[in-house]
Design a protein around this motif. Structure first.
Motif: not given
Length: 88
Positions: A49-73
Motif C-alpha cells: 500500500a505504501a509503495l502504491r502511494a509512493a510510486q506516483p509521488v516519485i514519478q511525478g517528481s521526475a516529470r517535474k524535473s525534481v529528480l532525473h527520470r532514471n533516478t526515479a525509476a
C-alpha cells in the motif's frame, strides 16, 4: 545584487521554484521512508500500500524535473524488489 528588472524577476522566480522543488523532494523522501518502515516491520500488505502511494509521488517528481527520470525509476524499482522479497 541585481539591478535590472529582468534580473530581479529571475531572482524571484528562482526563489519560488526552489521552494516548490524542496517541498516536492521532501514529499518524495517521506513517501520512501514510509515504504521502508513498512518493509522493516515485515507487513507485506502495508508495504504494498505504501509503495502504491509512493510510486506516483516519485514519478511525478521526475516529470517535474525534481529528480532525473532514471533516478526515479531506480528508486521505484528497488523499493518494488524489496517489497516483493517480503513474501519469500
Amino acid at each position: 545584487m541585481a539591478q535590472h528588472k529582468s534580473a530581479k524577476k529571475r531572482i524571484r522566480q528562482t526563489a519560488r521554484r526552489t521552494e516548490v522543488n524542496r517541498a516536492r523532494l521532501s514529499k518524495v523522501r517521506t513517501s520512501i521512508k514510509k515504504v521502508e518502515t513498512a518493509i522493516a516491520s515485515g507487513d507485506k500488505k502495508a508495504a504494498e500500500a505504501a509503495l502504491r502511494a509512493a510510486q506516483p509521488v516519485i514519478q511525478g517528481s521526475a516529470r517535474k524535473s525534481v529528480l532525473h527520470r532514471n533516478t526515479a525509476a531506480r528508486k521505484v524499482s528497488r523499493l518494488a524488489a524489496r517489497v516483493k522479497a517480503l513474501s519469500k
